[in-house]
Design a protein around this motif. Structure first.
Motif, PDB file in Angstrom:
ATOM      1  N   TYR A 177       0.807  -1.209   0.000  1.00 11.62           N
ATOM      2  CA  TYR A 177       0.000   0.000   0.000  1.00 11.62           C
ATOM      3  C   TYR A 177       0.848   1.270   0.000  1.00 11.62           C
ATOM      4  CZ  TYR A 177      -4.601  -2.046   0.136  1.00 11.62           C
ATOM      5  OH  TYR A 177      -5.756  -2.702  -0.214  1.00 11.62           O
ATOM      6  N   SER A 178       2.059   1.195   0.496  1.00 14.13           N
ATOM      7  CA  SER A 178       2.944   2.358   0.386  1.00 14.13           C
ATOM      8  C   SER A 178       3.283   2.627  -1.078  1.00 14.13           C
ATOM      9  CB  SER A 178       4.221   2.132   1.196  1.00 14.13           C
ATOM     10  OG  SER A 178       5.003   1.083   0.642  1.00 14.13           O
ATOM     11  N   LYS A 179       3.505   1.557  -1.839  1.00 11.81           N
ATOM     12  CA  LYS A 179       3.762   1.702  -3.275  1.00 11.81           C
ATOM     13  C   LYS A 179       2.506   2.169  -4.013  1.00 11.81           C
ATOM     14  CE  LYS A 179       8.076   0.401  -3.384  1.00 11.81           C
ATOM     15  NZ  LYS A 179       9.140   1.331  -3.830  1.00 11.81           N
ATOM     16  N   ILE A 180       1.330   1.654  -3.567  1.00 10.03           N
ATOM     17  CA  ILE A 180       0.065   2.058  -4.187  1.00 10.03           C
ATOM     18  C   ILE A 180      -0.187   3.551  -3.972  1.00 10.03           C
ATOM     19  CG2 ILE A 180      -2.449   1.831  -3.978  1.00 10.03           C
ATOM     20  CD1 ILE A 180      -1.970  -1.175  -3.458  1.00 10.03           C
ATOM     21  N   VAL A 181      -0.002   4.019  -2.738  1.00  4.51           N
ATOM     22  CA  VAL A 181      -0.205   5.437  -2.428  1.00  4.51           C
ATOM     23  C   VAL A 181       0.765   6.300  -3.229  1.00  4.51           C
ATOM     24  CG1 VAL A 181      -0.012   7.188  -0.604  1.00  4.51           C
ATOM     25  CG2 VAL A 181      -1.149   5.010  -0.138  1.00  4.51           C
ATOM     26  N   SER A 182       1.999   5.820  -3.355  1.00  3.25           N
ATOM     27  CA  SER A 182       3.002   6.556  -4.124  1.00  3.25           C
ATOM     28  C   SER A 182       2.591   6.675  -5.591  1.00  3.25           C
ATOM     29  CB  SER A 182       4.360   5.864  -4.007  1.00  3.25           C
ATOM     30  OG  SER A 182       5.331   6.519  -4.789  1.00  3.25           O
TER      31      SER A 182
END
Length: 322
Positions: A218-223
């Motif tokens: 989800y950190s990659k998704i938010v990014s």
């Protein structure tokens, strides 16, 4: 060995939530209703995914597997509790207790692994949309589910085999509504240091490791979403993982709630009540979260309902004919 120990103990007593007779019908009705809603909701979700070819995608494939795991998850505990209330008996055999504990841990682990795999699916869909169909091939999806099953089976076998080596005292009352691992260990008369170490290490790899994997995805998704210029594009991208994020939050927060409740109160009864949140309430709410927040699921359920109603009407008409 202490004379009170009994390695050949034949049964345990599941104390449940309350020993007051006047509360038993209320508890029975409440849990029967929640169990029927859980099974019906998740079964409809599985049927909707299988009957609609437009839902034959990796996301819905994992969702159908999660629904199946949720049905099995609740079935390992609730029917036995309902039977005990109906028969006014608290007895569960030693073999039945070990079996219940094994399958409960199996489907708990399967839920956690599937939620992690679903986070990876959303990561690929949003961060690598052009390669999504190539990366998330049917072969890989099947392999990921198979790995989830294998890891869950080994995780459950590990804990079960560790419990089988324990000897139990003559005091065999479990202050819970099912054979929970920690409660079983607390009843043991033999040394449980190794069992506790295995629990902590397994929890570190299973729960914490999976949670870190979900957070990374989800950190990659938010990014990736933050790089989208239009607000509509951002909303559309985030809406595809909103349901999964809701389910993950509900599952992990309820589990943490159970842990902190039992740690703060030191009461087995409070722990049993808090456990209802992730053992019963969460599997019951999952299909509603996915169906209410997902247009494809709602449309598929409507089409499925219309087809079922049409077939039933046709069947009744044919039955009336001489």
């Amino acid at each position: 060995m202490d004379p009170g120990n009994n390695t050949r103990i034949s049964e345990f007593q599941l104390l449940g939530f309350s020993e007051k007779p006047e509360l038993q019908p209320l508890i029975f009705g409440l849990f029967l209703s929640m169990y029927l809603i859980t099974v019906t909701g998740n079964m409809l979700l599985i049927l909707a995914v299988n009957s609609d070819f437009r839902l034959h995608t990796p996301m819905y494939f994992f969702l159908a597997n999660l629904s199946f795991a949720d049905i099995c998850f609740t079935t390992t505990t609730i029917p036995k509790m309902l039977r005990n209330i109906q028969t006014q008996s608290k007895v569960i055999t030693y073999a039945g207790c070990i079996t219940q504990m094994y399958f409960f841990m199996l489907f708990t682990g399967l839920d956690i692994f599937l939620l992690t795999v679903m986070a990876y699916d959303r990561f690929v869909a949003i961060c690598h949309p052009l390669h999504y169909t190539v990366i998330m091939s049917p072969c890989l999806c099947g392999l990921l589910v198979l790995v989830c099953w294998i890891l869950s089976v080994f995780h459950s076998l590990l804990h079960t085999s560790m419990v089988l080596r324990l000897s139990f005292c003559t005091e065999v009352e479990i202050p819970h509504f099912f054979c929970e691992l920690n409660q079983m260990i607390q009843l043991a008369c033999s040394d449980t240091f190794l069992n506790n170490m295995v629990i902590y290490i397994a929890a570190l790899f299973l729960a914490v490791g999976s949670f870190i994997g979900i957070l990374y995805s989800y950190s990659k998704i938010v990014s990736s979403i933050s790089e989208i210029s239009s607000a509509q594009g951002k909303y559309k991208a985030f809406s595809t993982c909103a349901s999964h994020l809701s389910v993950v939050s509900l599952f992990y927060f309820t589990c943490l709630g159970v842990y902190f409740t039992s740690a703060a109160t030191q009461s087995s009864h409070s722990s049993a009540v808090a456990s209802v949140m992730y053992t019963v309430v969460t599997p019951m709410l999952n299909p509603f979260i996915y169906s209410l927040r997902n247009k494809d699921i709602k449309c598929s359920l409507m089409r499925f309902s219309e087809m079922a109603a049409l077939k039933w009407t046709t069947f009744l008409e044919l039955k009336k004919r001489p």
